[in-house]
Design an enzyme around this catalytic site. Structure first.
Site, PDB file in Angstrom:
ATOM      1  N   ASN A 260       0.869  -1.172  -0.038  1.00 33.70           N
ATOM      2  CA  ASN A 260       0.023   0.023  -0.144  1.00 33.70           C
ATOM      3  C   ASN A 260       0.956   1.064   0.047  1.00 33.70           C
ATOM      4  O   ASN A 260       1.604   1.512   1.177  1.00 33.70           O
ATOM      5  CB  ASN A 260      -0.908  -0.042   1.253  1.00 33.70           C
ATOM      6  CG  ASN A 260      -1.787   1.298   1.581  1.00 33.70           C
ATOM      7  OD1 ASN A 260      -1.864   2.057   0.532  1.00 33.70           O
ATOM      8  ND2 ASN A 260      -2.205   1.174   2.637  1.00 33.70           N
TER       9      ASN A 260
ATOM     10  N   LYS B 282       0.188   4.233  -0.277  1.00 34.84           N
ATOM     11  CA  LYS B 282      -0.698   5.333   0.236  1.00 34.84           C
ATOM     12  C   LYS B 282      -0.274   6.662  -0.600  1.00 34.84           C
ATOM     13  O   LYS B 282      -0.270   6.686  -1.652  1.00 34.84           O
ATOM     14  CB  LYS B 282       0.098   5.540   1.649  1.00 34.84           C
ATOM     15  CG  LYS B 282      -0.013   4.404   2.440  1.00 34.84           C
ATOM     16  CD  LYS B 282      -0.123   4.604   4.045  1.00 34.84           C
ATOM     17  CE  LYS B 282      -0.326   3.203   4.753  1.00 34.84           C
ATOM     18  NZ  LYS B 282      -0.448   3.139   6.237  1.00 34.84           N
TER      19      LYS B 282
ATOM     20  N   HIS C 228      -9.715   0.909   4.549  1.00 33.94           N
ATOM     21  CA  HIS C 228      -8.575   1.284   5.162  1.00 33.94           C
ATOM     22  C   HIS C 228      -8.606   2.175   6.516  1.00 33.94           C
ATOM     23  O   HIS C 228      -9.521   3.262   6.276  1.00 33.94           O
ATOM     24  CB  HIS C 228      -7.362   1.614   4.334  1.00 33.94           C
ATOM     25  CG  HIS C 228      -5.933   1.660   4.979  1.00 33.94           C
ATOM     26  ND1 HIS C 228      -5.678   2.871   5.709  1.00 33.94           N
ATOM     27  CD2 HIS C 228      -5.066   0.890   4.813  1.00 33.94           C
ATOM     28  CE1 HIS C 228      -4.417   2.548   6.291  1.00 33.94           C
ATOM     29  NE2 HIS C 228      -4.201   1.409   5.539  1.00 33.94           N
TER      30      HIS C 228
ATOM     31  N   GLU D  87      -7.221   4.605   7.571  1.00 33.30           N
ATOM     32  CA  GLU D  87      -6.884   6.059   7.386  1.00 33.30           C
ATOM     33  C   GLU D  87      -8.080   6.362   6.622  1.00 33.30           C
ATOM     34  O   GLU D  87      -8.503   7.792   6.817  1.00 33.30           O
ATOM     35  CB  GLU D  87      -5.755   6.260   6.655  1.00 33.30           C
ATOM     36  CG  GLU D  87      -4.408   6.164   7.355  1.00 33.30           C
ATOM     37  CD  GLU D  87      -3.324   5.362   6.787  1.00 33.30           C
ATOM     38  OE1 GLU D  87      -3.165   5.481   5.359  1.00 33.30           O
ATOM     39  OE2 GLU D  87      -2.322   4.998   7.257  1.00 33.30           O
TER      40      GLU D  87
ATOM     41  N   GLU E   7      -5.994  -5.206  10.276  1.00 28.99           N
ATOM     42  CA  GLU E   7      -4.906  -4.042  10.498  1.00 28.99           C
ATOM     43  C   GLU E   7      -5.242  -3.414  11.730  1.00 28.99           C
ATOM     44  O   GLU E   7      -6.090  -2.343  11.794  1.00 28.99           O
ATOM     45  CB  GLU E   7      -4.735  -3.061   9.337  1.00 28.99           C
ATOM     46  CG  GLU E   7      -4.521  -3.682   7.991  1.00 28.99           C
ATOM     47  CD  GLU E   7      -3.764  -2.880   7.086  1.00 28.99           C
ATOM     48  OE1 GLU E   7      -2.767  -2.894   6.730  1.00 28.99           O
ATOM     49  OE2 GLU E   7      -4.387  -1.756   6.781  1.00 28.99           O
TER      50      GLU E   7
ATOM     51  N   GLY F 189       1.987   2.082  10.752  1.00 30.75           N
ATOM     52  CA  GLY F 189       2.930   3.368  10.652  1.00 30.75           C
ATOM     53  C   GLY F 189       3.682   3.446  12.020  1.00 30.75           C
ATOM     54  O   GLY F 189       4.217   4.557  12.164  1.00 30.75           O
TER      55      GLY F 189
ATOM     56  N   SER G 234       2.858  -2.177  10.499  1.00 30.16           N
ATOM     57  CA  SER G 234       4.196  -2.356  10.609  1.00 30.16           C
ATOM     58  C   SER G 234       4.939  -3.712  10.331  1.00 30.16           C
ATOM     59  O   SER G 234       5.851  -4.113  10.942  1.00 30.16           O
ATOM     60  CB  SER G 234       4.705  -1.878  12.129  1.00 30.16           C
ATOM     61  OG  SER G 234       4.320  -0.557  12.480  1.00 30.16           O
TER      62      SER G 234
END
Ligand code: PGA
Length: 259
Positions: free
Chosen positions: A13, A15, A99, A101, A171, A177, A217
Site C-alpha cells: 500500500n 499510500k 482502510h 485512514e 490491521e 505506521g 508495521s
C-alpha cells in the site's frame, strides 16, 4: 506442508507517496526482483495518479494492480471520486476498501464501506477489505466487538457467492505506521476470531478459504514469524513496501509453515 489451500498474498500500500514516474520505477524494480517461480500473489496499490504508469510497467507480469479506494457509484456528480470502471480502465483488478485512514481521516462508516464493497464486486474488482481496532478499543477489551461490527457491516447484503473473492486485511490501527507490530500471537488470535466470524456469516467452507492478511508495521525482519502463523495468509504492507529491497524480502518470506 500447508494444511490449507490458501494462496499467500503480499500487498504493498503505497499510500500518498511518489509521482507516477517514481511509482513506475519502483514497480519495475519489484517486477525485476520477483522470483519467477513464486506462487504467491503480489499486489501493488499506488496512488490513483500513478495507476496507469504502474500498469504499463506491470503488463504481462504476475503482479496485480490495486487502487487504494474506490467510489460506490459508477459515474455522475461525485467530484473527487473514482469509480470501479475507472480503476478497471487504469488496469486494476483489486481495490483496498475501508482502510483505517479512510475510516479515521475521511470519516468512512461501515455503511460506506459496504456500499463500496458491493460496487467493487459488481464491477468484478476484488475488494481487499480492511478492518481493525484502535489502541483505545484494544485496551478496553473491545477488539472482538469492533471486528465483529466491522465485518457484519461490510458484508451486509452480500451473498457468499459474491463474497467469494474478497480478501480481508486485519490491521490493528495502533500498529499502522507506528513500528509497533502486533506479536505473532496477537495477530493469530485476531485472525482466528475473524475466520470464526466469517464462518458465522457464510459457513465453514467460506471461512476455510478466505484469505486474511495481517497489516501494521510489517517489515522484512518480522514477516517470517508472522507468516508462520496458521491463520495469517499474507500481509498488507505500508512503509516497508516503499523500499524495493525490503519489500522484495517481505514478498519472498521464509516462513517455516506450521500450517
Ligand atoms: P504500515 O502500513 O506497514 O506502514 O504500518 C500498513 C497499512 O496501512 O496498510
Amino acid at each position: 506442508m500447508a494444511a490449507n489451500n490458501r494462496t499467500p498474498m503480499i500487498a504493498g500500500n503505497w499510500k500518498m507517496h511518489m509521482t507516477a514516474k517514481e511509482a513506475a520505477d519502483l514497480a519495475a524494480a519489484m517486477r525485476a526482483g520477483l522470483d519467477p517461480d513464486l506462487k504467491h500473489e503480489v499486489l501493488l496499490a499506488p496512488t490513483f495518479t500513478a495507476l496507469h504508469a504502474v500498469n504499463a510497467v506491470l503488463g504481462g507480469s504476475r503482479i496485480f494492480l490495486s487502487s487504494q479506494d474506490v467510489a460506490w457509484e459508477e459515474k455522475g456528480a461525485f467530484t473527487g471520486a473514482v469509480s470501479p470502471s475507472q480503476i478497471k480502465d487504469a488496469g486494476c483488478t483489486h481495490a483496498i476498501i475501508g482502510h483505517s485512514e479512510r475510516r479515521k481521516v475521511f470519516l468512512e462508516t461501515d455503511e460506506v464501506v459496504n456500499k463500496k464493497m458491493k460496487a467493487a464486486i459488481k464491477a468484478n474488482i476484488v475488494p481487499v477489505l480492511c478492518i481493525g481496532e484502535t489502541l483505545e478499543e484494544r485496551e478496553s477489551q473491545k477488539t472482538y466487538r469492533v471486528l465483529e461490527t466491522q465485518l457484519t457491516g461490510a458484508f451486509a447484503g452480500i451473498t457468499a457467492e459474491e463474497a467469494a473473492k474478497v480478501v480481508i486485511a486485519y490491521e490493528p490501527v495502533w500498529a499502522i505506521g507506528t513500528g509497533k507490530t502486533a506479536t505473532p500471537d496477537q495477530a493469530q488470535d485476531a485472525h482466528v476470531f475473524v475466520r470464526k466470524q466469517m464462518e458465522r456469516i457464510y459457513g465453514k467452507g467460506y471461512a476455510d478459504a478466505v484469505r486474511i492478511l495481517y497489516g501494521g508495521s510489517v517489515k522484512a525482519d518480522n514477516i517470517d514469524e508472522l507468516m508462520a502463523q496458521g491463520d495469517i495468509d499474507g500481509a498488507l504492507v505500508g512503509g516497508e513496501s516503499l523500499k524495493a529491497d525490503k519489500f522484495l524480502r517481505v514478498i519472498h518470506f521464509q516462513a517455516v509453515l506450521s500450517k
